[in-house]
Design an enzyme around this catalytic site. Structure first.
Site, PDB file in Angstrom:
ATOM      1  CG  HIS A 140     -28.243 -43.942  39.890  1.00  0.00           C
ATOM      2  ND1 HIS A 140     -28.028 -45.299  39.880  1.00  0.00           N
ATOM      3  CD2 HIS A 140     -29.571 -43.756  39.695  1.00  0.00           C
ATOM      4  CE1 HIS A 140     -29.189 -45.897  39.680  1.00  0.00           C
ATOM      5  NE2 HIS A 140     -30.135 -44.992  39.567  1.00  0.00           N
ATOM      6  CG  HIS A 187     -37.345 -44.394  44.168  1.00  0.00           C
ATOM      7  ND1 HIS A 187     -36.633 -44.412  43.006  1.00  0.00           N
ATOM      8  CD2 HIS A 187     -38.215 -45.440  44.079  1.00  0.00           C
ATOM      9  CE1 HIS A 187     -37.040 -45.420  42.249  1.00  0.00           C
ATOM     10  NE2 HIS A 187     -37.998 -46.057  42.868  1.00  0.00           N
ATOM     11  CG  ASP A 237     -34.970 -38.277  39.510  1.00  0.00           C
ATOM     12  OD1 ASP A 237     -35.996 -38.655  38.929  1.00  0.00           O
ATOM     13  OD2 ASP A 237     -34.360 -38.962  40.347  1.00  0.00           O
TER      14      ASP A 237
END
Lengths: 385, 385
Positions: free
Chosen positions: B267, B228, B321
Site C-alpha cells: 500500500h 485500486h 483487498d
C-alpha cells in the site's frame, strides 16, 4: 493543534496551484508571455497551416504527420465514427432538455461497455481506443444535439472532415468552406492546455489503469463545471442578458460592486492575454459581422475594455471562453452545446496526455493533512447528547 | 535541456506521493503504525459498536448521531433508495456480461440527468444529493447484479438496513443477523481511506463545480482500476486459480521469479499490516469455516505467510483487498460484484470529502514540467519527410 505532527509538512498549495504532477512533451503554456505551443509549434501557426486532424495527430504522436500517416489517421477517425445502437437508445432515454454535458458523460461511459478491449492495460490497444474515442466524441455530441430537438441522429458523412462532420451532425447542414475553416481553427485552439482540470482528472482516473472510457468520462465530468468548460456557455448567456452595448456599463458596475467574477476572464496560468482569445477575437469579429450578432461582439468589446481596465493590472484578461461563444452562436449553435463542442476537441488532449502518462504510470494517490481529532472515545448511542 | 528553464522547479513527486492536496478532519491513516481513524474513532471500535448508517453519518457530518439524528438519516437513506425508471431501462441496455463497474459508472452518470438541482453549486443542496447518492448506489449495485443474471431489479425493502437491503437486492435473499453484521463490518471498513485515488479523482472533478453526480461518476471510474478497487476481485481470482493450499508455493515461486506483483499486498501509505486486513482476516476465518470455502482461506494464509516472509522487510503486507473477497465469495457473491460492493461503501467517503473540500473550494489545476521542443518550425505537409 500541531499540524506538523502527522505528516511533517504544514503548508501545501491549494488546488495544486503551480505544483508539478508530471513531465510532458505535449504542450506548454507560458503564462507570463501569453504563449501556447503544442509539441513546440505555436498555436497561431497551427491555426494558419494545419487542420484539426493534423493537429490531433501531432498532439497524440508527437510529430506532424506525413501524407500517408495523415491519410491513415483521417481514415481511422472517419471509420470509427459510428456508435453502437444501444448507446443511441441510451441517449434517447435521457431527458431531451437535460444538461448536454451530463448526457455526453453518460453516453461516453456507456460506450465503454461495448468495447472491453481496454479492460486490461495495453499501451497500443489503449492508443487505438483513444483514436476511436476522438471519432466517437463528435458523433455522440451530434446525437445528443439532435435528441435535444427531438430528432434522430444523422449518419456520419465520411466525405467530411472531423469538424465539418461534427457541425453537420449537430445541424443537419453541411458547413461552407469558411465556416469549416473558422470552426476548425476554434477546435484546434481547444485541443490541449497543459494540466487543466479535466485533463488532470482524466489522467488521475487512468492512473488506476481502469480503462480509457473511465478516464474520458472523468474528463467530461470535470469539463462540465462552470469553473472549467462550462464557462463558454456562461459568457454567451451573459452577453445575451446584457443585450446591447449601452447596458454593459450598468451590468458591470453591478457585478463589480457585488465583487462577482466575470465569466471568461482570468486564468490560473495566464497573467496576460490568453493567446487563444487573441485569435478567437478576430474570428468573432469576422463572423459576427455577417450573422446578425454584431451587437454581441460589441457588448463583448465593451466588457473586455472595462474588465481589463479594472483588473488587467491584477493579471485578469479575456481567456479562451470569452470569444468562442460568439462564434458558435453566430453560426446558430445552441449555447447548451458549447461545452460539448469544447469536449469534442479537448478529448484529443486527454487521450494524448493519458497515453503519455501511462508510458511510465504511477497511481495518483496524494495525502491530506489531517487536522481533526486524533483520539475520540466512543459513546454508545443511548448516551450521546 | 534545462528543465528548470520553464517552471523554476525540476523535481516533483510522481503520482503525487506524499504530496498534501488539502486539509481534512474526516479520517487519518498512520501508515507506520497501521492505524486508521474516521473522525478520531479507531475503525476497530466502529466495527464493534456502530452500524454502517451511524458510521456514514459520522463520516459525513463529523460526529456520532444522536438517536433522532440517526433516525432521520436512516429514514432518508431508505426513502432515497429508488431509481428513476429510465435509469433502470439504461441498465438493461447495457450488456449482461459486461464489467459491472462500467455499468455502475453509466447508471450513476445517468442518474445525474434526473436530478438537476445540483447543476448550480449550493452546499446544502449538494449535501442532500450526497445522502441520496449513498442510498442510490446500493440500489444501482442491486439492479446491476440482477441484470447480470437476466433478472428484473427488486424493490428495495425499507425494513432492512443499508447493508442487508444491498445484499437482498443482489441475491433476492434476506441475510441472517450474523451475515448482516459481518458484511456491515466490511462496509464500515471501506467507507473512507484518506486521499485514495478514487476519492481524489472525485474531489478533482467536484472542484470545477460540475455537480455531485459528475464527481461520484469519476470516483467510480477510478475505483474500477486494478491498481485500486479492482484488486479485491483479482485476489479472489488468484485464490481460485491456485485452487489448493499445496499449490500456493509453486504459484508464488513463479510469480516471484517473474517479479510479478501479488494483488492484495502492499500500500502507498501502510508500511505494516493494514488494520482493515487484520479485522477482515478474522471474519474471513469465521465465514470460510462454514461455507465450503475453507480451502480459499487456507490458500490465503499460505500466500500471506510467503509474501510477508519475502517482502515484509520492504513494508509489503496484506491490504484491505486481500481478505474481503473470501468473505464475499463465501457468502455466494459473484466476484464481478466485489468492486461495486466497495463502491457502495466508499461513496460515503467520496461524498464526505467532496462536501468538506467545497466549503473552501479551489479548482485542482496543477502544472506539468514541459520537457519537449520549445520552438519547432512548421513544415508544410508536402515537405514532410
Amino acid at each position: 493543534m500541531d499540524k506538523e505532527r502527522f505528516l511533517g509538512q504544514a503548508s501545501f498549495a491549494k488546488g495544486l496551484e503551480d505544483v508539478i504532477v508530471c513531465e510532458s512533451k505535449i504542450g506548454y503554456v507560458d503564462g507570463a508571455k501569453g504563449w501556447l505551443v503544442y509539441r513546440g509549434y505555436e498555436i497561431a501557426d497551427l491555426v494558419k497551416c494545419s487542420t484539426f486532424e493534423e493537429t490531433a495527430y501531432l498532439t497524440i504522436f508527437g510529430k506532424l504527420p506525413r501524407g500517408a500517416e495523415l491519410e491513415e489517421f483521417t481514415s481511422k477517425l472517419s471509420s470509427y465514427r459510428s456508435l453502437p445502437e444501444p448507446v443511441h437508445r441510451i441517449i434517447r432515454e435521457l431527458p431531451q432538455d437535460g444538461n448536454a454535458m451530463a448526457s455526453l458523460r453518460t453516453a461516453f461511459s456507456a460506450l465503454g461497455s461495448y468495447d472491453n478491449t481496454g479492460d486490461r492495460f495495453d499501451h497500443s490497444a489503449w492508443t487505438e481506443i483513444g483514436i476511436k474515442q476522438v471519432a466517437q466524441m463528435g458523433t455522440a455530441v451530434g446525437a445528443i444535439a439532435r435528441h435535444r430537438k427531438g430528432l434522430s441522429p444523422l449518419v456520419p458523412d465520411s466525405s467530411l472532415c472531423y469538424t465539418a462532420n461534427l457541425l453537420y451532425m449537430i445541424s443537419g447542414r453541411k458547413p461552407d468552406d469558411r465556416m469549416t475553416k473558422v470552426m476548425d481553427a476554434a477546435m484546434i485552439l481547444h485541443i490541449d492546455h497543459e494540466m487543466n482540470a479535466s485533463t488532470f482528472a482524466s489522467m488521475a482516473v487512468a492512473s488506476s489503469l481502469a480503462d480509457m472510457y473511465s478516464a474520458i468520462t472523468a474528463g467530461l465530468a470535470s469539463l462540465k463545471g462552470p469553473l472549467h468548460g462550462g464557462a463558454n456557455e456562461t459568457v454567451l448567456r451573459m452577453l445575451l442578458e446584457i443585450g446591447v452595448a449601452d447596458r454593459a456599463d450598468a451590468y458591470l458596475d453591478d457585478m463589480f460592486a457585488r465583487k462577482k467574477k466575470i465569466s471568461g476572464f482570468g486564468h490560473r496560468v495566464y497573467k496576460t492575454y490568453d493567446p487563444r482569445a487573441v485569435i478567437l477575437k478576430k474570428f468573432a469579429d469576422e463572423v459576427s459581422a455577417t450573422n446578425g450578432t454584431r451587437h454581441l461582439y460589441e457588448i463583448a468589446q465593451k466588457v473586455e475594455e472595462r474588465v481589463v481596465k479594472q483588473y488587467g493590472g491584477k493579471g485578469i484578461f479575456p481567456n479562451v471562453d470569452f470569444f468562442s461563444g460568439i462564434i458558435y452562436y453566430s453560426y446558430g449553435i445552441d449555447p447548451g452545446l458549447f461545452t460539448p463542442l469544447f469536449a469534442a476537441s479537448r478529448v484529443v488532449g486527454w487521450v494524448a496526455r493519458i497515453l503519455e502518462y501511462l508510458k511510465d504510470n504511477r497511481l495518483f494517490r496524494p495525502r491530506a493533512l489531517y487536522t481533526g481529532d486524533l483520539v475520540a472515545s466512543y459513546t454508545p448511542l443511548s448516551e450521546r447528547v
